[in-house]
Design an enzyme around this catalytic site. Structure first.
Site, short mmCIF file in Angstrom:
data_model
loop_
_atom_site.label_atom_id
_atom_site.label_comp_id
_atom_site.label_asym_id
_atom_site.label_seq_id
_atom_site.Cartn_x
_atom_site.Cartn_y
_atom_site.Cartn_z
CG HIS A 160 -18.08 -32.99 -3.24
ND1 HIS A 160 -18.22 -34.27 -2.73
CD2 HIS A 160 -19.47 -32.48 -3.37
CE1 HIS A 160 -19.98 -34.67 -2.86
NE2 HIS A 160 -20.30 -33.68 -3.34
CD GLU A 172 -21.20 -32.50 -0.07
OE1 GLU A 172 -22.14 -32.01 -0.19
OE2 GLU A 172 -20.81 -33.53 -0.50
CD GLU A 173 -21.63 -36.76 -0.69
OE1 GLU A 173 -22.54 -36.10 -0.02
OE2 GLU A 173 -21.74 -36.97 -2.08
CG ASP A 221 -21.96 -30.89 -4.26
OD1 ASP A 221 -22.60 -31.67 -5.20
OD2 ASP A 221 -22.37 -30.88 -3.30
#
Length: 483
Positions: free
Chosen positions: A287, A333-334, A361
């Site tokens: 990501h 993504e976060e 990740d």
């Protein structure tokens, strides 16, 4: 913990580098004359000696810096990645945008106001609402465990600030963080149900330094939204010591985050087209977004560098593998795997053509195990991939892989996945903190991981194999990750 490596980890890396580099042959001008296993071995040797992983992660974190999802900074990073992937010679390089609710960090301040005034080191949790302009000052109620908060009766925290002091356990595979994740993600709403006016946690990290970890949290529908923040471990322990001495501890918290409304993020996609089965896809992802306290080197600039290097080395072969390799650098993504969900939805019609998928990740590695989630974990090509990974110090794991956080939505649509399990004993020392910077990356570690990814990716794309099973119907669970 600068350059923290367990002794066994250091020994592994030293052994891997010397064996793999000297034993691997060069890729011949006509790779058809070589076995896929020999080509994979040569690719691994190139990865171990390559400057590219360090170049990519250094450039990303230095030239772009923090890349908060949905901001202009993330868009600059996406444009940078697109240009870099094009320069490296990939095909079908493109951005796939999607919308999301924006969030921007503002002023962050906390202090003990009683019994003795002293400052605290604090950061807002992602999507937190703001305090009133003057802040919130209230008595703190400490919960040693998150379970204790859940046991508290309705109304018991009326007008107070809830503080969960539970520590995150250091575990190689990150499962300690996984177990603690609900403290950050769900705690604010649980505290609000019991009347709290604000919610604070001991940072979900494994260090004892005086800086906090941020991360996303989610408000439950129909529950009052209260400000949510993380305190550094020493500050939580300071509050606990004061309470242990019989003091009523009062804290003033001021957070000024804002919500800019609907904003745009994007996934960045590039391919190495397969020579015989171009419609069949081996997907490797990472990501691109990061939290804004550091520069996103460990999370997840390292992953971007690893998968890009692996695909680039394969792209440069005289003969490409049979299947297409697709690199996906996911956005947002976060904030809850938003890019992953957008990708799975946009590409739903071709999910049956995704042969295997995985993500990098979990920092820089090294890789220590190869886990799968396939119909037949003893399939001949899986055995060959494992045999090629073994000289890198990688053992065969289980058949319960998640693929990585961003792979979860694809896995739920039936895509077979693997995990190249990354050494994570020190990952949560820097994860989501100001210390997530390029000086944490070590060449030997990230290169071993790139070697593992290029080995897996090439063989998965070159060898025949049908790994599909009815993952959802068989109820084999959902992915968990480090967002």
């Amino acid at each position: 913990m600068r350059n923290h490596i367990l002794p066994a980890l250091g020994a592994l890396l030293l052994g891997v580098s010397s064996v793999a580099v000297t034993a691997a042959p060069a890729v011949a001008a006509s790779p058809a004359a070589q076995s896929p296993d020999a080509v994979a071995q040569a690719l691994a040797a190139k990865a171990l000696a390559s400057d590219l992983p360090m170049q990519i992660v250094t450039d990303l974190t230095t030239e772009l810096g923090p890349r908060l999802a949905g901001t202009a900074a993330e868009k600059r990073a996406a444009d940078w990645a697109k240009a870099r992937l094009e320069k490296l010679g990939f095909e079908n390089v493109r951005l796939e945008p999607f919308t999301m609710a924006g969030w921007l960090r503002g002023e962050e301040k906390a202090e003990i106001t009683g019994p003795t005034p002293q400052p605290l080191v604090v950061t807002a949790l992602g999507t937190s609402v703001a305090t009133p302009p003057e802040g919130i000052e209230a008595e703190v109620v400490i919960f040693k465990r998150y379970a204790d908060l859940l046991d508290a009766p309705a109304g018991s925290l009326k007008g107070k600030i809830a503080l969960v002091a539970e520590q995150t356990v250091r575990v190689q595979d990150g499962s300690g963080y996984g177990a603690a994740g609900q403290i950050r993600r769900s705690g604010a709403s649980e505290a609000a149900k019991r009347g709290a006016v604000a919610y604070m946690i001991r940072s979900l990290g494994t260090h004892d330094h005086r800086f906090p970890h941020t991360g996303s949290q989610t408000y439950q529908d129909g529950v009052t939204k209260i400000p949510a923040a993380a305190l550094s471990p020493p500050d939580v322990e300071q509050i606990e010591r004061l309470a242990a001495k019989g003091h009523t501890v009062k804290v003033k918290l001021k957070l000024t985050p804002s919500n800019p409304g609907t904003v745009t993020s994007q996934n960045v996609i590039a391919e190495v087209k397969g020579r015989e089965k171009p419609d069949e896809i081996i997907l490797i992802g990472a990501h691109l977004d990061s939290w804004d306290l550091g520069t996103g080197a460990i999370d997840d600039g390292a992953g971007v560098a690893i998968v890009t290097t692996a695909a680039k080395l394969i792209r440069d072969l005289p003969q490409r593998p049979k299947r297409t390799i697709r690199v996906v650098l996911f956005g947002a993504e976060e904030y809850g795997l938003l890019g992953a969900k957008a990708y799975a939805e946009a590409h739903k019609a071709e999910m049956d053509k995704h042969i295997l998928a995985t993500e990098a990740d979990f920092g820089q590695g090294p890789v220590y195990a190869f886990n799968t989630r396939v119909a037949d974990p003893k399939h001949p090509s899986i055995v060959r991939i494992q045999n090629a990974l073994t000289p890198l110090g990688i053992y065969r794991g289980d058949n319960a892989a998640s693929g990585g956080p961003d792979i979860g939505p694809m896995m739920q649509l039936g895509v077979p996945v693997v995990n190249l399990a990354l050494e994570g004993s020190d990952y949560f020392d820097t994860h989501h903190t100001p210390d997530d910077t390029i000086d944490r990356i070590e060449r030997k570690r990230i290169n071993q991981t790139a070697a593992a990814y290029v080995t897996f990716t090439y063989l998965a794309a070159e060898l025949d194999g049908d790994y599909r099973q009815k993952l959802v119907a068989e109820g084999q669970g959902t992915a968990t990750g480090s967002n």
